[in-house]
Design a protein around this motif. Structure first.
Motif, short mmCIF file in Angstrom:
data_model
loop_
_atom_site.label_atom_id
_atom_site.label_comp_id
_atom_site.label_asym_id
_atom_site.label_seq_id
_atom_site.Cartn_x
_atom_site.Cartn_y
_atom_site.Cartn_z
N ARG A 88 0.93 -1.20 0.53
CA ARG A 88 0.04 -0.09 0.29
C ARG A 88 0.55 1.47 0.24
O ARG A 88 0.53 2.34 -0.79
CB ARG A 88 -0.89 -0.16 1.30
N VAL A 89 1.52 1.12 0.60
CA VAL A 89 2.91 2.10 1.28
C VAL A 89 3.26 2.01 0.03
O VAL A 89 3.56 3.71 -0.78
CB VAL A 89 3.75 1.98 2.31
N PHE A 90 4.47 1.74 -1.06
CA PHE A 90 4.93 1.67 -1.80
C PHE A 90 3.81 2.29 -3.43
O PHE A 90 4.63 3.02 -4.19
CB PHE A 90 5.79 -0.04 -2.47
N TYR A 91 2.80 1.86 -3.84
CA TYR A 91 2.27 2.23 -4.73
C TYR A 91 1.25 3.53 -4.46
O TYR A 91 1.05 3.91 -5.73
CB TYR A 91 0.99 1.32 -5.12
N ASN A 92 1.06 4.22 -2.57
CA ASN A 92 0.10 4.99 -2.67
C ASN A 92 1.26 6.55 -1.83
O ASN A 92 0.22 7.01 -1.53
CB ASN A 92 -0.65 5.20 -1.94
N GLN A 93 2.51 5.34 -1.55
CA GLN A 93 3.12 6.46 -0.55
C GLN A 93 2.08 6.69 0.82
O GLN A 93 2.11 6.06 1.50
CB GLN A 93 3.37 7.82 -0.53
N ASN A 94 1.75 8.22 1.24
CA ASN A 94 1.66 8.45 2.49
C ASN A 94 0.07 8.33 2.31
O ASN A 94 -0.74 9.04 3.09
CB ASN A 94 2.30 9.76 2.91
N HIS A 95 -0.86 8.03 1.14
CA HIS A 95 -2.11 8.10 1.41
C HIS A 95 -2.78 10.08 1.52
O HIS A 95 -3.56 9.62 1.56
CB HIS A 95 -3.02 7.15 2.44
N ASN A 137 8.82 10.63 5.89
CA ASN A 137 10.40 10.88 5.72
C ASN A 137 10.56 9.26 6.39
O ASN A 137 11.83 8.72 6.79
CB ASN A 137 10.66 11.89 7.11
N THR A 138 9.30 9.26 7.66
CA THR A 138 9.23 7.66 7.83
C THR A 138 9.87 6.71 7.25
O THR A 138 9.93 5.34 6.80
CB THR A 138 8.37 7.25 8.78
N ILE A 139 8.26 6.29 6.44
CA ILE A 139 9.00 5.57 4.88
C ILE A 139 9.86 6.01 4.09
O ILE A 139 10.08 4.02 3.82
CB ILE A 139 7.27 5.97 3.93
N GLU A 140 10.29 6.75 3.76
CA GLU A 140 11.27 6.75 2.98
C GLU A 140 12.52 5.90 3.86
O GLU A 140 13.21 5.62 3.13
CB GLU A 140 12.32 8.27 2.91
N SER A 141 12.63 6.09 5.24
CA SER A 141 13.66 5.39 5.86
C SER A 141 13.96 4.28 5.64
O SER A 141 14.25 3.31 6.66
CB SER A 141 13.78 6.30 7.18
N LYS A 142 12.63 3.69 5.61
CA LYS A 142 12.28 2.17 5.57
C LYS A 142 11.87 1.48 4.06
O LYS A 142 11.64 0.46 3.25
CB LYS A 142 10.96 2.22 6.15
N ILE A 143 12.57 2.23 2.96
CA ILE A 143 12.74 1.99 1.09
C ILE A 143 13.41 1.18 1.51
O ILE A 143 12.79 0.06 0.73
CB ILE A 143 12.99 3.15 1.17
N ASP A 144 14.18 -0.11 2.04
CA ASP A 144 14.97 -1.13 2.15
C ASP A 144 14.44 -2.05 2.27
O ASP A 144 14.32 -3.15 1.69
CB ASP A 144 16.04 -0.78 2.00
N ASP A 145 13.41 -1.61 3.82
CA ASP A 145 12.84 -3.00 4.52
C ASP A 145 11.11 -3.28 3.23
O ASP A 145 10.91 -4.72 3.21
CB ASP A 145 12.04 -3.00 5.20
#
Length: 161
Positions: A88-95, A137-145
């Motif tokens: 969901r996050v990958f396709y819509n980032q922060n909704h 910013n939190t999502i970007e920090s988890k991009i590898d995960d």
């Protein structure tokens, strides 16, 4: 439905939202803000007496608020589920749009209930923008995960076929 029953459903759903927010994997700030706004409206609802609750316009507004609170819970729950939150996050980032829509609905419900809430303070756009930035910013920090989980999901689907 009886207004007291509707209120109990709203209060119960609000408790579920608080518990769910603790376990979300993405968009924590925006989810938390939705919960806080619902709690603020609920606090004002406790001041309504039986006569107020039985007015037909209040009954309809309460039912609309109940539906909105349920929509918020359904939306927030999507970020809790281990198997799909990252997609969901990958396709819509922060909704952003969905959060804006839910906040707009909550604001309208608060307005319809005529509770004397300072809506400009409760629904401050600057706070929403800060929450969005923090979540992004939190999502970007988890991009590898997220990439690793997407790869894992892809492999599981491949093996399933």
């Amino acid at each position: 439905m009886d207004p007291t029953t509707v209120l109990n459903i709203i209060y119960g759903t609000a408790v579920l939202i608080k518990k769910t927010v603790e376990d979300v994997k993405a968009n924590q700030q925006q989810c938390k803000r939705l919960g806080e706004r619902i709690d603020a409206i609920n606090q004002c609802l406790t001041s309504l007496n039986d006569r107020d609750l039985n007015r037909s316009e209040i009954k309809q507004s309460l039912d609309n608020f109940r539906k909105c609170v349920q929509e918020c819970l359904d939306f927030i729950t999507q970020f809790k589920e281990k198997s799909s939150w990252f997609a969901r996050v990958f396709y819509n980032q922060n909704h952003k749009e969905q959060f804006q829509e839910l906040n707009l609905q909550l604001s309208q419900c608060a307005n319809d209930l005529n509770l004397g809430i300072n809506l400009n303070q409760l629904f401050d756009v600057r706070i929403d923008e800060n929450d969005q930035e923090t979540d992004l910013n939190t999502i970007e920090s988890k991009i590898d995960d997220i990439a690793q989980l997407m790869e894992q999901m892809k492999e599981e689907q491949y093996n399933h076929y």
